[in-house]
Design an enzyme around this catalytic site. Structure first.
Site, PDB file in Angstrom:
ATOM      1  CB  THR A 182      -5.166  -3.476   1.582  1.00  0.00           C
ATOM      2  OG1 THR A 182      -5.164  -2.130   2.046  1.00  0.00           O
ATOM      3  CG2 THR A 182      -5.092  -4.411   2.778  1.00  0.00           C
ATOM      4  CB  CYS A 227      -5.974   3.046   5.864  1.00  0.00           C
ATOM      5  SG  CYS A 227      -6.146   2.646   4.123  1.00  0.00           S
TER       6      CYS A 227
END
Length: 380
Positions: free
Chosen positions: A70, A323
């Site tokens: 990320t 996620c």
């Protein structure tokens, strides 16, 4: 326990854990410190960088350590956009990117950037011609993932890179988090400028990652402070995490020749077994697909219910990206591939490691069939 959720995270190798503990306990100095303990930590960091670079066939100076995929994606995309905004404000991506890319693009849109979201075919693959058509005079970045984290589709990275060889003003970012160690990628040959990696996807530890930045490519840092990582990523370096990640990458590459062959066999058995079951539709394509991901839907069944039914049998799988798995909305990737909302809402992802076996695959197939039959009886 049978663990088929390796695209969410992998179990760290024992040697990786041992390396992390050793570095944390014996070489805990700050690499920026002038004393000997700091010097030892700095040397370990240099060695880890060189090892990662060696496996990726790039220069050590092109590897920047981060906290994971990320951060690497955010650093690459925002860093490129903010530094080059005076050249242009147009970026290109696809409709099937990971949430960390998609949300970053959406945030940039709020800051005055224009984003083109390319469609994909039914197999989840973007057409190179669509990429070419989308390029404008003010395009500054193209960001396209290597392997899709939900269905396993491999994007035509090398072909897109060939297209960009005649346009050096556009930076090319690749999210390689899902493919590293399982699907080959040649960064320099494919004209990739920026590439993201995450340690916990190849049996390293969570909180460790890297960003490849091709020599000559320039981006703006997101963090400012002590100017670590050549001013690109300030903050005291996670030396133990970097060393552990380098070891995990080395072990993954050592295992991958035999591991990938076994993985393909396991995937093939799973695909054949699922194909023979009534009411199951497989979304992972036959061609241009990674060997470790198999995505399917059980018609008329909620994915969450099915996952818990398998968990009761000691089998761990997932829905979409880890996620996004707790969100109730259907997979954006499957919707972009033309899958109906109902089917997208019942999608299950099986994802393998080198350690998964044919015996496990057969056990999982029996469990899936039993779960489907039981849940259908309950629903009726």
């Amino acid at each position: 326990m049978i663990y088929f959720d390796n695209s969410a995270t992998t179990k760290p190798y024992k040697e990786v854990l041992d390396a992390f503990v050793t570095v944390s306990s014996e070489y805990f100095g700050n690499p920026s410190s002038l004393h000997g303990l700091g010097g030892q930590a700095e040397k370990l960091l240099f060695q880890a960088r060189a090892q990662v670079a060696g496996h990726l066939k790039v220069k050590p100076s092109e590897i920047f350590f981060t906290s994971g995929g990320t951060e690497s994606n955010n650093l690459a995309i925002k860093g490129a956009a903010f530094l080059h905004k005076n050249k242009g404000r147009h970026l290109i991506t696809t409709r099937v990117e990971h949430a960390s890319v998609r949300a970053t693009m959406e945030q940039l849109e709020l800051n005055g950037f224009e984003i083109t979201y390319l469609p994909v075919e039914k197999d989840g693959r973007v057409k190179v011609k669509e990429v070419e058509k989308a390029v404008k005079q003010d395009t500054i970045l193209i960001s396209i993932m290597h392997v899709n984290n939900e269905v396993g589709t491999i994007q035509p990275i090398q072909e897109i890179g060939e297209l960009l060889k005649t346009n050096s003003s556009i930076l090319f970012h690749v999210d390689a988090v899902q493919g590293i160690g399982k699907v080959p990628i040649h960064l320099h040959e494919s004209r990739v400028d920026l590439c993201s990696f995450s340690g916990h996807k190849f049996h390293g530890l969570k909180g460790s990652g890297a960003l490849f930045i091709r020599e000559g490519a320039r981006i703006s840092p997101l963090f400012t402070g002590g100017n670590q990582e050549w001013k690109i990523r300030s903050g005291t370096e996670n030396v133990a995490g970097a060393v552990a990640m380098a070891k995990a990458l080395r072990m993954t590459f050592e295992k991958n020749q035999s591991g990938i062959e076994r993985m393909k066999k396991v995937q093939s058995i799973l695909r054949a077994g699922l194909s023979s079951m009534e009411g199951i539709q497989i979304h992972t394509p036959f061609e241009h697909a990674a060997p470790h991901i198999l995505n399917f839907s059980v018609k008329g069944m909620k994915a969450e219910v099915f996952i818990h039914a398998l968990e009761e049998k000691g089998i761990y799988v997932s829905t979409t990206s880890a996620c996004s798995s707790k969100k109730k909305s259907p997979s954006k990737t499957l919707l972009a591939m033309g899958v109906s909302e109902d089917l997208a809402g019942s999608a299950i992802r099986l994802s393998l490691s080198f350690d998964n076996t044919i015996e496990e695959a057969n056990t999982v197939l029996i469990a899936i069939e039993e779960a489907v039959q039981h849940l259908r009886k309950v629903m009726n």
